[in-house]
Design a protein around this motif. Sequence first.
Motif, PDB file in Angstrom:
ATOM      1  N   SER A 118       1.045  -1.304   0.048  1.00 37.54           N
ATOM      2  CA  SER A 118      -0.013  -0.092   0.023  1.00 37.54           C
ATOM      3  C   SER A 118       0.797   1.265   0.005  1.00 37.54           C
ATOM      4  CB  SER A 118      -1.108  -0.051   1.165  1.00 37.54           C
ATOM      5  OG  SER A 118      -0.132   0.135   2.567  1.00 37.54           O
ATOM      6  N   HIS A 119       0.192   2.413  -0.622  1.00 35.28           N
ATOM      7  CA  HIS A 119       0.906   3.716  -0.325  1.00 35.28           C
ATOM      8  C   HIS A 119       0.022   4.749  -0.180  1.00 35.28           C
ATOM      9  CE1 HIS A 119       3.787   6.805  -1.655  1.00 35.28           C
ATOM     10  NE2 HIS A 119       4.758   6.136  -1.485  1.00 35.28           N
ATOM     11  N   PRO A 120      -0.005   5.090   1.113  1.00 34.24           N
ATOM     12  CA  PRO A 120      -0.944   6.033   1.467  1.00 34.24           C
ATOM     13  C   PRO A 120      -0.994   7.706   0.744  1.00 34.24           C
ATOM     14  CG  PRO A 120       0.504   6.000   3.213  1.00 34.24           C
ATOM     15  CD  PRO A 120       0.853   5.085   2.277  1.00 34.24           C
ATOM     16  N   GLY A 121      -2.209   8.105   0.908  1.00 36.26           N
ATOM     17  CA  GLY A 121      -2.124   9.686   0.459  1.00 36.26           C
ATOM     18  C   GLY A 121      -2.410  10.419   1.627  1.00 36.26           C
ATOM     19  N   MET A 122      -1.176  11.260   2.293  1.00 34.60           N
ATOM     20  CA  MET A 122      -1.425  11.898   3.634  1.00 34.60           C
ATOM     21  C   MET A 122      -1.454  13.298   3.357  1.00 34.60           C
ATOM     22  SD  MET A 122      -1.262   9.425   6.030  1.00 34.60           S
ATOM     23  CE  MET A 122      -0.560   7.873   6.639  1.00 34.60           C
ATOM     24  N   ALA A 123      -2.505  13.972   4.058  1.00 30.90           N
ATOM     25  CA  ALA A 123      -2.405  15.263   4.359  1.00 30.90           C
ATOM     26  C   ALA A 123      -3.533  15.649   5.405  1.00 30.90           C
ATOM     27  CB  ALA A 123      -2.963  15.918   3.005  1.00 30.90           C
ATOM     28  N   PRO A 124      -3.530  16.770   6.144  1.00 30.61           N
ATOM     29  CA  PRO A 124      -4.562  17.270   6.911  1.00 30.61           C
ATOM     30  C   PRO A 124      -5.753  17.260   6.219  1.00 30.61           C
ATOM     31  CG  PRO A 124      -2.558  18.683   7.240  1.00 30.61           C
ATOM     32  CD  PRO A 124      -2.175  17.414   6.062  1.00 30.61           C
ATOM     33  N   VAL A 130      -8.043  16.690  -4.035  1.00 30.05           N
ATOM     34  CA  VAL A 130      -8.580  15.522  -4.773  1.00 30.05           C
ATOM     35  C   VAL A 130      -7.697  14.604  -5.177  1.00 30.05           C
ATOM     36  CG1 VAL A 130     -10.129  14.847  -6.973  1.00 30.05           C
ATOM     37  CG2 VAL A 130     -10.650  16.843  -5.516  1.00 30.05           C
ATOM     38  N   GLU A 131      -6.465  15.234  -5.669  1.00 28.71           N
ATOM     39  CA  GLU A 131      -5.304  14.335  -6.264  1.00 28.71           C
ATOM     40  C   GLU A 131      -4.913  13.549  -5.080  1.00 28.71           C
ATOM     41  OE1 GLU A 131      -5.598  17.679  -6.973  1.00 28.71           O
ATOM     42  OE2 GLU A 131      -6.214  17.391  -8.993  1.00 28.71           O
ATOM     43  N   THR A 132      -4.596  14.136  -3.934  1.00 34.58           N
ATOM     44  CA  THR A 132      -3.949  13.181  -3.059  1.00 34.58           C
ATOM     45  C   THR A 132      -4.976  12.389  -2.551  1.00 34.58           C
ATOM     46  OG1 THR A 132      -2.680  15.119  -2.432  1.00 34.58           O
ATOM     47  CG2 THR A 132      -3.162  13.472  -0.740  1.00 34.58           C
ATOM     48  N   TRP A 133      -6.074  12.590  -2.443  1.00 35.68           N
ATOM     49  CA  TRP A 133      -7.346  11.607  -1.936  1.00 35.68           C
ATOM     50  C   TRP A 133      -7.401  10.719  -3.088  1.00 35.68           C
ATOM     51  CZ3 TRP A 133     -10.633  10.873   2.271  1.00 35.68           C
ATOM     52  CH2 TRP A 133     -11.570   9.998   1.922  1.00 35.68           C
ATOM     53  N   ASN A 134      -7.406  10.665  -4.161  1.00 35.33           N
ATOM     54  CA  ASN A 134      -7.506   9.812  -5.257  1.00 35.33           C
ATOM     55  C   ASN A 134      -6.552   8.741  -5.220  1.00 35.33           C
ATOM     56  OD1 ASN A 134     -10.105  10.722  -5.942  1.00 35.33           O
ATOM     57  ND2 ASN A 134      -9.369  11.949  -7.873  1.00 35.33           N
ATOM     58  N   VAL A 170      -5.857   2.656  12.198  1.00 35.46           N
ATOM     59  CA  VAL A 170      -6.953   3.711  11.846  1.00 35.46           C
ATOM     60  C   VAL A 170      -7.821   3.165  11.118  1.00 35.46           C
ATOM     61  CG1 VAL A 170      -4.726   5.229  11.970  1.00 35.46           C
ATOM     62  CG2 VAL A 170      -5.379   4.427   9.645  1.00 35.46           C
ATOM     63  N   GLY A 171      -7.924   2.041  10.611  1.00 35.95           N
ATOM     64  CA  GLY A 171      -9.315   1.614   9.993  1.00 35.95           C
ATOM     65  C   GLY A 171     -10.236   1.160  10.973  1.00 35.95           C
ATOM     66  N   LEU A 172      -9.672   0.989  12.413  1.00 33.54           N
ATOM     67  CA  LEU A 172     -10.632   0.586  13.472  1.00 33.54           C
ATOM     68  C   LEU A 172     -11.081   1.801  14.399  1.00 33.54           C
ATOM     69  CD1 LEU A 172      -8.536  -2.641  14.714  1.00 33.54           C
ATOM     70  CD2 LEU A 172     -10.771  -2.533  13.456  1.00 33.54           C
ATOM     71  N   SER A 177      -3.315  12.371  14.181  1.00 31.77           N
ATOM     72  CA  SER A 177      -2.474  12.561  12.814  1.00 31.77           C
ATOM     73  C   SER A 177      -3.174  12.728  11.584  1.00 31.77           C
ATOM     74  CB  SER A 177      -1.588  11.451  12.939  1.00 31.77           C
ATOM     75  OG  SER A 177      -1.854  10.152  12.577  1.00 31.77           O
ATOM     76  N   PRO A 178      -2.811  13.285  10.711  1.00 29.79           N
ATOM     77  CA  PRO A 178      -3.548  13.464   9.428  1.00 29.79           C
ATOM     78  C   PRO A 178      -3.475  12.298   8.430  1.00 29.79           C
ATOM     79  CG  PRO A 178      -1.141  14.475   9.243  1.00 29.79           C
ATOM     80  CD  PRO A 178      -1.380  13.850  10.706  1.00 29.79           C
ATOM     81  N   GLN A 179      -4.608  11.467   8.729  1.00 29.96           N
ATOM     82  CA  GLN A 179      -4.838  10.293   7.912  1.00 29.96           C
ATOM     83  C   GLN A 179      -6.246   9.960   7.665  1.00 29.96           C
ATOM     84  OE1 GLN A 179      -2.341   6.829   9.782  1.00 29.96           O
ATOM     85  NE2 GLN A 179      -2.290   8.046  11.679  1.00 29.96           N
ATOM     86  N   ALA A 180      -6.918  10.928   7.005  1.00 32.61           N
ATOM     87  CA  ALA A 180      -8.257  10.810   6.828  1.00 32.61           C
ATOM     88  C   ALA A 180      -8.336   9.761   5.536  1.00 32.61           C
ATOM     89  CB  ALA A 180      -8.815  12.154   6.368  1.00 32.61           C
ATOM     90  N   CYS A 181      -7.783   9.897   4.557  1.00 31.70           N
ATOM     91  CA  CYS A 181      -7.491   9.329   3.397  1.00 31.70           C
ATOM     92  C   CYS A 181      -7.170   7.580   3.746  1.00 31.70           C
ATOM     93  CB  CYS A 181      -6.832   9.584   2.453  1.00 31.70           C
ATOM     94  SG  CYS A 181      -6.967   8.769   0.898  1.00 31.70           S
ATOM     95  N   HIS A 182      -6.212   7.620   4.470  1.00 32.00           N
ATOM     96  CA  HIS A 182      -5.598   6.237   5.059  1.00 32.00           C
ATOM     97  C   HIS A 182      -6.765   5.562   5.663  1.00 32.00           C
ATOM     98  CE1 HIS A 182      -2.737   3.169   6.127  1.00 32.00           C
ATOM     99  NE2 HIS A 182      -2.564   3.762   7.377  1.00 32.00           N
ATOM    100  N   ALA A 183      -7.054   6.237   6.668  1.00 33.63           N
ATOM    101  CA  ALA A 183      -8.454   5.848   7.473  1.00 33.63           C
ATOM    102  C   ALA A 183      -9.317   4.981   6.727  1.00 33.63           C
ATOM    103  CB  ALA A 183      -8.820   6.521   8.568  1.00 33.63           C
ATOM    104  N   ALA A 184      -9.899   6.010   5.894  1.00 36.56           N
ATOM    105  CA  ALA A 184     -10.838   5.628   4.780  1.00 36.56           C
ATOM    106  C   ALA A 184     -10.843   4.290   4.023  1.00 36.56           C
ATOM    107  CB  ALA A 184     -11.547   6.791   4.088  1.00 36.56           C
TER     108      ALA A 184
END
Length: 285
Positions: A118-124, A130-134, A170-172, A177-184
Amino acid sequence: MAQEVKAPKISGAPEFGKWISPEESVGQRLKGKKILLTGTTKGVGHVAQELLCAHGAFVCGSGRTPGAAAAYADELKAKGYKAAGFDCDLADYEAVKKWVAQCAELMGGIDVVINNASHPGMAPFEAMDVETWNYGIRNELDLVYNVCNCAWPYLKEGNGANIIITSSTVGLQGSNSPQACHAAAKGACLALARQLAAEGGPFGIRCNSVTPGLVWTEAMANIPKEMASGLVAAQTTQRAIDPIDIAYAYLFLASDEARQITAANIPVDGGCSGATTGAMQGEIA
């Protein structure tokens, strides 16, 4: 020698793996298994490929760095193991389809799929464009779909096949920390694992997930010490997790020892998802 218990089962129920006595399991826990393992060029996947091979499996790996997965597989073959490695962008469905077919032909089928890469997209979140999220969804969730979907026909042909999906703590639970996309993405991986267990059951396919905590890989070694101290302190063991700890979870779930474990999540997180650390917190050594 231990004897198999003739436990009752529903007539026509599928087999999820053979019974193995303790004597037979020593050093042979994966004998004859044909395994796809993503992300073998570094970190957990690097360690896991050797461990799984050492227990008798033929393991085909993948990597994005040209030639890296193949080079590492050559090192393992020099030790007498059955291994292979291919370049593959797992976010590209057609590339994955080709990789899976190559591996299936080389190994003579597929018994186990381990979604490690995996390779996450990280940002607050407020700065999440949109690019980071996608990017994060594509490289943490879509790639799991790609591999599982392409491997599914081969798994259905097996006898006691199984899938392992790597999620995250973070899935649980949330994190400051700024991991919204990673958590989702990782939360979706947990749901997907349960669903594949349900759909795979009639075909004898198990599916489980693993939720690592702070695993000390090459990438983590570069984070600021203050951040590392906080992350380590969140784990009741008060220490970062070695990649081999995740690899051993893969080993168990991939083996027929886990034949009655499906739709489950195994936390390998130093206790952080189940307990608080109390007064043990401090700076890392």
